[in-house]
Design an enzyme around this catalytic site. Structure first.
Site, mmCIF file in Angstrom:
data_model
loop_
_atom_site.group_PDB
_atom_site.id
_atom_site.type_symbol
_atom_site.label_atom_id
_atom_site.label_comp_id
_atom_site.label_asym_id
_atom_site.label_seq_id
_atom_site.Cartn_x
_atom_site.Cartn_y
_atom_site.Cartn_z
ATOM 1 N N GLY A 35 0.859 -1.184 0.000
ATOM 2 C CA GLY A 35 0.000 0.000 0.000
ATOM 3 C C GLY A 35 0.894 1.232 0.000
ATOM 4 O O GLY A 35 1.819 1.319 0.825
ATOM 5 N N ARG A 62 10.283 -1.247 -4.634
ATOM 6 C CA ARG A 62 9.102 -1.305 -5.514
ATOM 7 C C ARG A 62 9.061 -0.012 -6.339
ATOM 8 O O ARG A 62 9.284 1.067 -5.794
ATOM 9 C CB ARG A 62 7.818 -1.489 -4.687
ATOM 10 N N GLN A 77 -5.646 -8.750 -2.224
ATOM 11 C CA GLN A 77 -5.691 -7.745 -1.153
ATOM 12 C C GLN A 77 -7.133 -7.447 -0.735
ATOM 13 O O GLN A 77 -7.402 -7.162 0.431
ATOM 14 C CB GLN A 77 -5.034 -6.430 -1.619
ATOM 15 N N ASP A 85 -1.503 4.782 -6.297
ATOM 16 C CA ASP A 85 -0.063 4.594 -6.055
ATOM 17 C C ASP A 85 0.753 5.750 -6.598
ATOM 18 O O ASP A 85 1.842 6.041 -6.106
ATOM 19 C CB ASP A 85 0.409 3.275 -6.660
HETATM 20 O O1 MRU Z 1 0.595 -3.910 -4.542
HETATM 21 P P1 MRU Z 1 0.002 -3.151 -3.395
HETATM 22 O O2 MRU Z 1 -0.843 -3.993 -2.502
HETATM 23 O O3 MRU Z 1 1.042 -2.359 -2.651
HETATM 24 O O4 MRU Z 1 -0.954 -2.103 -4.093
HETATM 25 C C1 MRU Z 1 -1.734 -1.264 -3.299
HETATM 26 C C2 MRU Z 1 -2.670 -0.424 -4.074
HETATM 27 O O5 MRU Z 1 -2.722 -0.456 -5.280
HETATM 28 C C3 MRU Z 1 -3.477 0.574 -3.279
HETATM 29 O O6 MRU Z 1 -4.717 0.782 -3.866
HETATM 30 C C4 MRU Z 1 -2.725 1.904 -3.214
HETATM 31 O O7 MRU Z 1 -1.398 1.699 -2.815
HETATM 32 C C5 MRU Z 1 -3.360 2.872 -2.315
HETATM 33 S S1 MRU Z 1 -3.239 2.416 -0.637
HETATM 34 C C6 MRU Z 1 -3.870 3.659 0.326
#
Ligand code: MRU
Length: 350
Positions: free
Chosen positions: A46, A88, A195, A236
């Protein structure tokens, strides 16, 4: 209430998001390399949570340094920042948080190593606290958009688990429920990492917020039946024109929402806007291991020799987005103007 991230006994303590919902266990990262690996493996994930964790990772690395002169301390500090920034590529909050830590170092490089260590930890704690406050403000603005009886679809997890606490998209839901509004959340399962199925349902059930799990490919069906009144997702990275990178599958939902005249909102802190990116086509998209697609929780679901693709994010063009809910207000179209204005305002305020 669980803590997603915590600074405890000179460790970064993380709730292990790989093991949820079956087990609520915590992992202690004792050095910056362990923090970096926790981000890579998605023990923590996230965008805002990654940023906060990286800031603590930088502080942890600095505190554990044995350097006895500022030159070698700086060389080690740079190495720590580089390692953490390679974990990442898509969530800009990671780079934003590391940059804040670098700025603290550079502003104070004339101080003693001990003082610098203290200041770095102070900044990481500040970033943590700010994130919770920011999410509460996002909730305050966002709840105005929610009506009693709404069924809100969300994708992935943009909740307390994806932030230092409260959440962005789920922060809007929490704030609305606290105001007494009755609503239901539809959580898309979010293949391949699940998720939505594993994390969003878990944290909403813990808060006794009504939630219904659907498979990603059921969204069109429920929209057509009139059973989804709003969509709220996180982000993101947001480009200057309002294009949004978010979890793979967000784009599908946005296109379907437009077809069915359903408002599509993005909830994100201003730090998710990348001032160097003009439009979504230049946002780097993380490609993860094919095995995340060919297996579910370690069980194979496809022939062993099959090829698979696994982009972790997609880009939703600005014209699909009704509004972007930030801690300073709701941004509307044309996004290039509203984003420019909000960035200018936030810059002056800092
Ligand atoms: O791959 P992830 O689980 O890190 O991706 C998370 C997302 O795409 C969320 O929607 C985004 O980071 C917003 S979290 C407040």
């Amino acid at each position: 209430m669980f803590k997603t991230i915590e600074w405890k006994n000179n460790c970064v303590r993380l709730i292990d998001q790989i093991r949820l919902p079956e087990k609520e266990v915590y992992v202690d990262c004792r050095n910056y390399e362990e923090v970096a690996q926790a981000i890579e493996k998605m023990i923590v994930r996230g965008a805002p949570a990654i940023g906060v964790t990286a800031a603590f990772g930088v502080a942890l690395g600095a505190i554990k340094s044995k350097a006895n002169n500022i030159e070698s301390f700086k060389a080690e500090f740079d190495k720590i920042c580089t390692r953490l920034s390679l974990t990442r590529p898509t969530a800009v909050n990671l780079f934003w948080a590391i940059k804040r830590m670098e700025e603290v170092f550079n502003r104070n490089k004339n101080k003693s190593i001990d003082d610098l260590k203290k200041l770095l930890l102070k900044e990481a704690k500040e970033i943590y606290k700010e994130d919770i406050q920011i999410n509460k403000s996002i909730g305050m603005f966002g709840k105005r958009l929610i009506n009693d009886g709404d069924i809100v679809l969300t994708h992935c997890n943009a909740g307390a688990l994806a932030t230092a606490g409260f959440g962005t998209a789920l922060g809007v839901i929490r704030a609305s429920v606290r105001d007494g509004k009755k609503l239901t959340v539809f959580a898309g399962e979010t293949r391949p990492f699940l998720q939505g199925a594993r994390l969003t349902t878990w944290e909403l059930l813990k808060d006794r917020i009504p939630v219904t799990l659907i498979c990603d490919n059921m969204v069109g069906y429920f929209m057509k039946k009139g059973e989804i009144s709003k969509v709220i997702v996180g982000a993101d990275r947001i480009a200057l024109n309002g294009d949004v990178a978010n979890k793979i599958g967000t784009y599908n939902i946005a296109v379907l929402a437009k077809e069915h005249n359903i408002p599509f909102y993005v909830a994100a802190p201003i730090s998710t806007i990348d001032p160097r990116i003009k439009n979504g086509s230049s946002i780097p998209i993380e490609e993860r291991k094919p095995s995340e697609v060919t297996t579910i929780r370690g069980n194979s679901i496809a022939p062993k020799e099959v090829k698979a693709k696994n982009p972790a994010f997609d880009i939703t063009s600005n014209h699909y987005i009704t509004g972007i809910i930030t801690e300073k207000g709701i941004l509307r179209k044309p996004f290039s103007l509203s984003i420019k204005r909000i960035l200018k305002k936030s810059h002056y305020e800092r």
